[in-house]
Write a protein that holds these residues in place. Structure first.
Motif, PDB file in Angstrom:
ATOM      1  N   PRO A 142       0.675  -1.463  -0.076  1.00 16.99           N
ATOM      2  CA  PRO A 142      -0.162   0.084   0.074  1.00 16.99           C
ATOM      3  C   PRO A 142       0.698   1.212  -0.193  1.00 16.99           C
ATOM      4  CG  PRO A 142      -0.003  -0.895   2.197  1.00 16.99           C
ATOM      5  CD  PRO A 142       0.687  -1.989   1.418  1.00 16.99           C
ATOM      6  N   GLN A 143       0.181   2.307  -0.507  1.00 16.32           N
ATOM      7  CA  GLN A 143       0.978   3.507  -0.727  1.00 16.32           C
ATOM      8  C   GLN A 143       0.181   4.481   0.058  1.00 16.32           C
ATOM      9  OE1 GLN A 143       3.980   3.860  -1.800  1.00 16.32           O
ATOM     10  NE2 GLN A 143       4.137   1.773  -2.374  1.00 16.32           N
ATOM     11  N   ALA A 144       0.765   5.583   0.545  1.00 16.09           N
ATOM     12  CA  ALA A 144      -0.084   6.809   1.043  1.00 16.09           C
ATOM     13  C   ALA A 144      -0.698   7.679  -0.224  1.00 16.09           C
ATOM     14  CB  ALA A 144       0.688   7.522   2.004  1.00 16.09           C
ATOM     15  N   GLY A 145      -1.647   8.434   0.230  1.00 16.11           N
ATOM     16  CA  GLY A 145      -2.445   9.091  -1.039  1.00 16.11           C
ATOM     17  C   GLY A 145      -3.267  10.159  -0.120  1.00 16.11           C
ATOM     18  N   PRO A 146      -3.600  11.222  -0.972  1.00 17.78           N
ATOM     19  CA  PRO A 146      -4.741  11.926  -0.666  1.00 17.78           C
ATOM     20  C   PRO A 146      -5.947  11.420   0.167  1.00 17.78           C
ATOM     21  CG  PRO A 146      -4.153  12.729  -2.810  1.00 17.78           C
ATOM     22  CD  PRO A 146      -3.634  11.326  -2.588  1.00 17.78           C
ATOM     23  N   PHE A 147      -6.721  11.950   1.066  1.00 20.88           N
ATOM     24  CA  PHE A 147      -7.511  11.403   1.745  1.00 20.88           C
ATOM     25  C   PHE A 147      -8.900  11.349   0.861  1.00 20.88           C
ATOM     26  CE2 PHE A 147     -11.905  12.053   4.085  1.00 20.88           C
ATOM     27  CZ  PHE A 147     -11.454  10.930   5.343  1.00 20.88           C
ATOM     28  N   LEU A 148      -9.537  10.179   0.948  1.00 19.88           N
ATOM     29  CA  LEU A 148     -10.738   9.692   0.243  1.00 19.88           C
ATOM     30  C   LEU A 148     -12.006   9.458   1.155  1.00 19.88           C
ATOM     31  CD1 LEU A 148      -9.654   7.817  -2.881  1.00 19.88           C
ATOM     32  CD2 LEU A 148     -10.452  10.045  -2.745  1.00 19.88           C
ATOM     33  N   GLU A 149     -12.895  10.222   1.249  1.00 21.66           N
ATOM     34  CA  GLU A 149     -14.188   9.791   2.378  1.00 21.66           C
ATOM     35  C   GLU A 149     -14.582   8.586   1.785  1.00 21.66           C
ATOM     36  OE1 GLU A 149     -16.756   9.740   5.220  1.00 21.66           O
ATOM     37  OE2 GLU A 149     -14.981  11.007   5.239  1.00 21.66           O
ATOM     38  N   TYR A 150     -15.152   8.539   0.394  1.00 15.30           N
ATOM     39  CA  TYR A 150     -15.662   7.042   0.059  1.00 15.30           C
ATOM     40  C   TYR A 150     -14.724   6.362  -0.670  1.00 15.30           C
ATOM     41  CZ  TYR A 150     -20.338   8.669   1.315  1.00 15.30           C
ATOM     42  OH  TYR A 150     -21.399   9.019   1.661  1.00 15.30           O
ATOM     43  N   LEU A 151     -14.939   5.051  -0.589  1.00 15.71           N
ATOM     44  CA  LEU A 151     -13.832   4.100  -1.333  1.00 15.71           C
ATOM     45  C   LEU A 151     -13.895   4.241  -2.586  1.00 15.71           C
ATOM     46  CD1 LEU A 151     -12.996   0.548  -0.579  1.00 15.71           C
ATOM     47  CD2 LEU A 151     -14.146   0.779  -2.766  1.00 15.71           C
ATOM     48  N   ASP A 152     -12.937   4.316  -3.334  1.00 13.91           N
ATOM     49  CA  ASP A 152     -12.910   4.520  -4.668  1.00 13.91           C
ATOM     50  C   ASP A 152     -12.058   3.527  -5.756  1.00 13.91           C
ATOM     51  OD1 ASP A 152     -13.472   5.820  -7.245  1.00 13.91           O
ATOM     52  OD2 ASP A 152     -11.760   7.138  -7.073  1.00 13.91           O
ATOM     53  N   TYR A 153     -12.319   3.131  -6.840  1.00 17.51           N
ATOM     54  CA  TYR A 153     -11.533   2.305  -7.750  1.00 17.51           C
ATOM     55  C   TYR A 153     -11.029   3.086  -9.100  1.00 17.51           C
ATOM     56  CZ  TYR A 153     -11.884  -2.306  -5.209  1.00 17.51           C
ATOM     57  OH  TYR A 153     -11.947  -3.038  -4.237  1.00 17.51           O
ATOM     58  N   ARG A 154     -10.031   2.968  -9.438  1.00 14.30           N
ATOM     59  CA  ARG A 154      -9.842   3.621 -10.788  1.00 14.30           C
ATOM     60  C   ARG A 154      -9.050   2.550 -11.678  1.00 14.30           C
ATOM     61  NH1 ARG A 154      -6.337   8.537 -11.546  1.00 14.30           N
ATOM     62  NH2 ARG A 154      -4.752   7.491 -10.280  1.00 14.30           N
ATOM     63  N   VAL A 155      -9.378   2.903 -13.160  1.00 16.69           N
ATOM     64  CA  VAL A 155      -8.738   1.838 -13.913  1.00 16.69           C
ATOM     65  C   VAL A 155      -7.963   2.711 -14.691  1.00 16.69           C
ATOM     66  CG1 VAL A 155      -9.050   0.072 -15.587  1.00 16.69           C
ATOM     67  CG2 VAL A 155     -10.393   0.082 -13.928  1.00 16.69           C
ATOM     68  N   VAL A 156      -6.597   3.071 -14.991  1.00 18.08           N
ATOM     69  CA  VAL A 156      -5.981   3.769 -15.523  1.00 18.08           C
ATOM     70  C   VAL A 156      -5.197   3.221 -16.674  1.00 18.08           C
ATOM     71  CG1 VAL A 156      -4.230   5.913 -15.269  1.00 18.08           C
ATOM     72  CG2 VAL A 156      -5.737   5.330 -13.371  1.00 18.08           C
ATOM     73  N   PRO A 157      -5.464   3.448 -18.149  1.00 17.31           N
ATOM     74  CA  PRO A 157      -4.595   2.993 -18.902  1.00 17.31           C
ATOM     75  C   PRO A 157      -3.029   3.283 -18.936  1.00 17.31           C
ATOM     76  CG  PRO A 157      -6.304   4.123 -19.982  1.00 17.31           C
ATOM     77  CD  PRO A 157      -6.448   4.383 -18.567  1.00 17.31           C
ATOM     78  N   THR A 158      -2.214   2.510 -19.058  1.00 20.02           N
ATOM     79  CA  THR A 158      -1.105   2.801 -19.355  1.00 20.02           C
ATOM     80  C   THR A 158      -0.051   2.315 -20.394  1.00 20.02           C
ATOM     81  OG1 THR A 158      -0.260   0.530 -18.370  1.00 20.02           O
ATOM     82  CG2 THR A 158      -0.538   2.189 -16.652  1.00 20.02           C
ATOM     83  N   GLY A 159      -0.838   1.961 -21.469  1.00 19.42           N
ATOM     84  CA  GLY A 159      -0.379   1.606 -22.882  1.00 19.42           C
ATOM     85  C   GLY A 159      -1.637   1.128 -23.612  1.00 19.42           C
ATOM     86  N   THR A 160      -1.331   0.435 -24.767  1.00 20.70           N
ATOM     87  CA  THR A 160      -2.274   0.117 -25.843  1.00 20.70           C
ATOM     88  C   THR A 160      -2.938  -1.359 -25.308  1.00 20.70           C
ATOM     89  OG1 THR A 160      -0.403  -0.817 -27.043  1.00 20.70           O
ATOM     90  CG2 THR A 160      -1.378   1.346 -27.797  1.00 20.70           C
ATOM     91  N   GLY A 161      -2.055  -1.917 -24.389  1.00 21.59           N
ATOM     92  CA  GLY A 161      -2.519  -3.218 -24.027  1.00 21.59           C
ATOM     93  C   GLY A 161      -2.488  -3.338 -22.359  1.00 21.59           C
ATOM     94  N   SER A 162      -2.432  -2.529 -21.696  1.00 18.38           N
ATOM     95  CA  SER A 162      -2.084  -2.599 -20.308  1.00 18.38           C
ATOM     96  C   SER A 162      -2.876  -1.250 -19.546  1.00 18.38           C
ATOM     97  CB  SER A 162      -0.879  -2.401 -20.038  1.00 18.38           C
ATOM     98  OG  SER A 162      -0.057  -1.109 -20.355  1.00 18.38           O
ATOM     99  N   ALA A 163      -3.168  -1.523 -18.285  1.00 16.96           N
ATOM    100  CA  ALA A 163      -3.703  -0.709 -17.472  1.00 16.96           C
ATOM    101  C   ALA A 163      -3.382  -1.014 -15.843  1.00 16.96           C
ATOM    102  CB  ALA A 163      -5.256  -0.662 -17.277  1.00 16.96           C
ATOM    103  N   THR A 164      -3.498  -0.113 -14.991  1.00 12.80           N
ATOM    104  CA  THR A 164      -3.317  -0.147 -13.552  1.00 12.80           C
ATOM    105  C   THR A 164      -4.991   0.046 -12.921  1.00 12.80           C
ATOM    106  OG1 THR A 164      -1.254   0.719 -13.456  1.00 12.80           O
ATOM    107  CG2 THR A 164      -2.311   0.747 -11.429  1.00 12.80           C
TER     108      THR A 164
END
Length: 289
Positions: A142-164
């Protein structure tokens, strides 16, 4: 008396099933969830990653090591277990996972988390979770990050065939990579589409040829497909693609003729800038540059 009432009783008894069938459906309120449901999806090439979850709120509580205990399986959200759907087979955290929908669970720790894909997708919470149904487990930091009141998911493209894929809540973030073999997936789609494509439709043959030309692959198939497209119908799109394919094959007279045809067909049909750019390109080609 008995003979008079017997037919009436029989009639009444045969009517009972019909009355039961006519009984109206139960009336129910839609539950008002304090942790609202959410679905996040992202296209990667022609593949898709979808995360379905419910968003709990912090509400001033201690989350990690408190509301979400360390060392215990957590549904990675609220209400029903979080699910992750992969439209095609992929590599998740470097390991092969077939296409499908999976339950997503986590075992949080103070320094390291265990993330889990479980073959049983539909579960309420983690109450019926069984480790023997796990498809995959892996470790994440796990990494520290800005405060989020509500749980969140993100799917971020990192290339033409990949994502985080990233889970974030309170002041922590946990993420993992998903990689699709986009070229193999698209080629299988291309071949399957062409099997169903009629010879009278210029579009799919042009699309297949244009894909090959743009990727610099299968030049002989690209030529065969673009010629099939030209035979089926005229468009500035397929003539331009034919010009590029013939140029790559060093068939310059054919390339010049096809580009001129594309220019002629584009006038009055395509944006003026498109035609002007083709005319400039034609002049460069004629100059041998």
């Amino acid at each position: 008396m008995r003979s008079v009432f017997l037919p009436i009783l029989l009639l009444a008894s045969t009517a009972l099933p019909s009355a039961a069938q006519d009984k109206p459906a139960p009336v129910r309120l839609t539950p008002l969830r304090v942790s609202p449901a959410c679905t996040v999806s992202q296209d990667i090439g022609i593949s898709r990653i979808e995360v379905a979850f419910a968003r709990p709120a912090v509400k001033g509580r201690q989350i990690w090591g408190g509301l979400v205990p360390y060392g215990q399986v957590w549904r990675a959200g609220a209400n029903s277990a979080t699910t992750i759907t992969l439209s095609h087979a992929a590599q998740v955290a470097g390991r092969a996972v077939p296409a499908g929908t999976y339950g997503f669970f986590a075992i949080p720790g103070a320094k390291t988390w265990t993330l889990i894909l479980n073959k049983k997708a539909k579960q309420w919470g983690a109450y019926d979770y069984k480790a023997e149904e796990d498809l995959l487990r892996w470790e994440a930091t796990p990494q520290a990050g800005p405060f989020l009141e509500y749980l969140d998911y993100r799917v971020v493209p990192t290339g033409t065939g990949s994502a985080t894929v990233e889970l974030g809540w309170e002041n922590l973030r946990v993420s993992f990579p998903v990689v699709f073999d986009t070229k193999a997936i698209y080629w299988a789609h291309l071949e399957d589409t062409l099997k169903k494509a009629p010879d009278t439709d210029w579009v799919p043959w042009y699309q297949a040829a244009a894909y090959c030309q743009a990727q610099g692959i299968e030049p002989q198939k690209a030529q065969a497909w673009i010629e099939k497209s030209l035979k089926a119908g005229d468009s500035f799109w397929n003539h331009e693609t034919a010009a590029r394919i013939y140029k790559d094959a060093k068939r310059m007279p054919d390339a010049l003729a096809q580009l001129q045809k594309a220019i002629d067909l584009s006038k009055g049909k395509a944006p003026k800038e498109y035609t002007e750019n083709l005319e400039k390109e034609l002049a460069v080609w004629k100059g041998g540059k």
